[in-house]
Design an enzyme around this catalytic site. Structure first.
Site, PDB file in Angstrom:
ATOM      1  CE  LYS A  75      -3.526   2.877   0.797  1.00 44.56           C
ATOM      2  NZ  LYS A  75      -2.815   3.919   0.460  1.00 44.56           N
ATOM      3  NE  ARG A  82     -10.212   6.352  -5.405  1.00 45.28           N
ATOM      4  CZ  ARG A  82     -11.066   5.578  -4.762  1.00 45.28           C
ATOM      5  NH1 ARG A  82     -11.218   5.582  -3.668  1.00 45.28           N
ATOM      6  NH2 ARG A  82     -11.841   4.727  -5.398  1.00 45.28           N
ATOM      7  NE  ARG A 117     -11.508  10.979   0.212  1.00 46.78           N
ATOM      8  CZ  ARG A 117     -11.934  10.344   1.157  1.00 46.78           C
ATOM      9  NH1 ARG A 117     -12.502   9.327   1.170  1.00 46.78           N
ATOM     10  NH2 ARG A 117     -11.536  10.749   2.673  1.00 46.78           N
ATOM     11  CD  GLU A 173      -3.962   6.377  -2.898  1.00 49.03           C
ATOM     12  OE1 GLU A 173      -3.706   6.754  -1.714  1.00 49.03           O
ATOM     13  OE2 GLU A 173      -5.130   6.113  -2.959  1.00 49.03           O
TER      14      GLU A 173
END
Length: 87
Positions: free
Chosen positions: A28, A33, A48, A75
């Site tokens: 990760k 976003r 977002r 991302e």
């Protein structure tokens, strides 16, 4: 929908017991976003929450896709290529 802010699909918690043994995982990376709207070679980027951030990422204008229009949801991650890592 193209070139208009839209809400991305957000993560949802898993119900206990839903994780399967054969599921794969990946690292990760920490970023934020971003939704990229691709319209005949022109690129616009939104957070977002619908804030346009196209000007913050001029390198996005270099994106060339084999389609006329698309919305990419992912991302946004920036790497410091001047940093060396110990391997």
């Amino acid at each position: 929908m193209l070139n208009k802010p839209l809400k991305p699909m957000l993560l949802q918690p898993l119900v206990p017991g839903e994780i399967k043994k054969d599921w794969k995982s990946s690292i990760k990376w920490d970023g934020f976003r971003i939704l990229i709207h691709y319209d005949y070679g022109r690129v616009r980027a939104y957070t977002r929450h619908g804030t346009e951030v196209t000007e913050r990422f001029p390198e996005l204008q270099e994106i060339k896709l084999s389609v006329k229009t698309a919305i990419l949801d992912g991302e946004c991650i920036a790497f410091d290529v001047t940093q060396q890592t110990d391997q």
